[in-house]
Enzyme design. Structure first.
Site, mmCIF file in Angstrom:
data_model
loop_
_atom_site.group_PDB
_atom_site.id
_atom_site.type_symbol
_atom_site.label_atom_id
_atom_site.label_comp_id
_atom_site.label_asym_id
_atom_site.label_seq_id
_atom_site.Cartn_x
_atom_site.Cartn_y
_atom_site.Cartn_z
ATOM 1 N NE ARG A 24 -10.681 -5.182 1.405
ATOM 2 C CZ ARG A 24 -9.751 -4.252 1.650
ATOM 3 N NH1 ARG A 24 -10.022 -3.238 2.458
ATOM 4 N NH2 ARG A 24 -8.569 -4.290 1.061
ATOM 5 C CG ASP A 82 -13.537 6.412 -0.356
ATOM 6 O OD1 ASP A 82 -13.347 6.156 0.847
ATOM 7 O OD2 ASP A 82 -12.598 6.537 -1.178
ATOM 8 N NE ARG A 121 -3.765 0.625 2.182
ATOM 9 C CZ ARG A 121 -4.970 0.758 2.754
ATOM 10 N NH1 ARG A 121 -5.125 1.584 3.761
ATOM 11 N NH2 ARG A 121 -5.990 0.056 2.328
ATOM 12 C CG HIS A 147 -8.599 -0.022 -2.402
ATOM 13 N ND1 HIS A 147 -7.740 -1.046 -2.033
ATOM 14 C CD2 HIS A 147 -9.237 0.352 -1.256
ATOM 15 C CE1 HIS A 147 -7.854 -1.254 -0.726
ATOM 16 N NE2 HIS A 147 -8.751 -0.433 -0.240
ATOM 17 C CB CYS A 189 -14.123 1.143 0.819
ATOM 18 S SG CYS A 189 -13.729 2.894 0.755
ATOM 19 C CD GLN A 239 -13.028 -1.943 0.056
ATOM 20 O OE1 GLN A 239 -12.205 -1.828 0.939
ATOM 21 N NE2 GLN A 239 -14.258 -2.410 0.297
#
Ligand code: CP
Ligand code: NVA
Length: 312
Positions: free
Chosen positions: A293, A224, A100, A127, A265, A130
């Site tokens: 996840r 988000d 990340r 992402h 998310c 996700q």
């Protein structure tokens, strides 16, 4: 396919395989404890993470492996060692690298020089892990037949907006992203990639700037945070002002389909991008989404390490 660097790397067959395996891991988390036995997975993060880190570490443990967590300033990379040399060294110790960071180009370079699978766990642009958790959740709620359904993301035109468009295109879905115009709209290159994919899958991509039109008849309203990790603080007041008409409110939810769901998310800022009564209300599936996840990262590790994804 060696790496999962971008959402667009995945073919529809890859997504179907990953979601089926993730569904299996949801039922029986310990069905493959030999997959990474006596092996390690490096998890390198230069941005904070709650879900992705916990999901990655538990996924590795469930596959019988050992996670090695590396914070940004733990590595010599921060003191000038090159990405290429770092990638070569990690490849000698670990069986996969989950990363990340800020620049997509850095993740791409790690993938180029690592001989092991490299998995994008969020960049400024994308992402992918996700979106697999999001789509297994969507599949659990609506089943595999999504014809006639509309999947709407409302808010900042950020990494999540790009990934939402791309994965929707891969799934042949009607996906909508509604953002302010100008600098908070999604990158035109990300929209172009999603549009190209949609032209081969029967998907439909719409980028709108009217939150009510985007919510009308939607099966999913997704949002988000408005300030992403790395966004300049100097832009905060301008950004919040531009985004305020795009908050997911009860009024907006009332325009959606009767069986619609709310997704996010996480992390969330109640009272900013979403009203508390929506995110904590009956239509919200955020906890199920978050706990997928782990199942989906477990599936990605399982299939990538075995070389079983074909890619595009
Ligand atoms: N959704 C997500 O990636 O959460 P974290 O930032 O907590 O990992
Ligand atoms: N857009 C957010 C997503 C967090 C999971 C960020 O990049 O901070």
């Amino acid at each position: 396919m060696k790496d999962l660097l971008r959402t667009a790397d995945l073919s529809r067959a890859d997504v179907d395989l990953l979601l089926d395996t993730a569904a299996d891991f949801a039922k029986n988390p310990l069905r493959a404890t030999d997959a990474l036995a006596h092996r390690s997975v490096a998890i390198y993060m230069t941005k904070p993470s709650t879900r992705t880190r916990l999901a990655s570490e538990t996924a590795v443990a469930h596959l019988g492996g050992t996670p090695i967590f590396l914070r940004g300033d733990d590595l010599q990379l921060g003191r000038g060692e090159t990405i290429a040399d770092t990638a070569r060294i990690i490849s000698g110790f670990a069986s996969a690298l989950i990363v990340r960071t800020f620049a997509q180009a850095d993740v791409n370079e790690l993938g180029e020089y690592a001989s092991i699978p490299v998995i994008n766990a969020l960049t400024d642009d994308d992402h992918p892990t996700q979106l697999l958790a999001d789509w297994i959740t969507i599949r659990e709620v609506f089943g595999k037949d999504i014809a006639g359904r509309k999947f709407t993301y409302i808010g900042d035109g950020n990494n999540m907006a790009h990934a939402w468009l791309t994965m929707g295109a891969i799934m042949g879905a009607h996906v909508v992203v509604a953002t302010p115009t100008g600098k908070f709209a999604p990158d035109s290159q990300a929209v172009a990639i999603a549009t190209k994919i949609a032209s081969t899958t029967g998907g439909k991509i719409e980028v709108l700037h009217d939150p009510e039109a985007a919510a009308q008849g939607a099966s999913v309203l997704y949002t988000d945070v408005w300030m992403s990790m790395g966004d300049p603080e100097s832009e905060r007041s301008e950004k919040l002002k531009a985004l305020s008409p795009f908050a997911v409110t009860e009024k907006l939810m009332a325009l959606t389909e009767k069986d619609s769901i709310f997704m996010h998310c996480l992390p969330a800022h109640r009272g900013e991008e979403v009203e508390a009564s929506v995110i904590d209300g009956a239509k919200s599936v955020i906890w199920r989404e978050a706990f997928h996840r782990r199942t989906t990262i477990q599936a990605i590790l399982y299939h990538l390490v075995r070389g079983e994804l074909s890619g595009n």
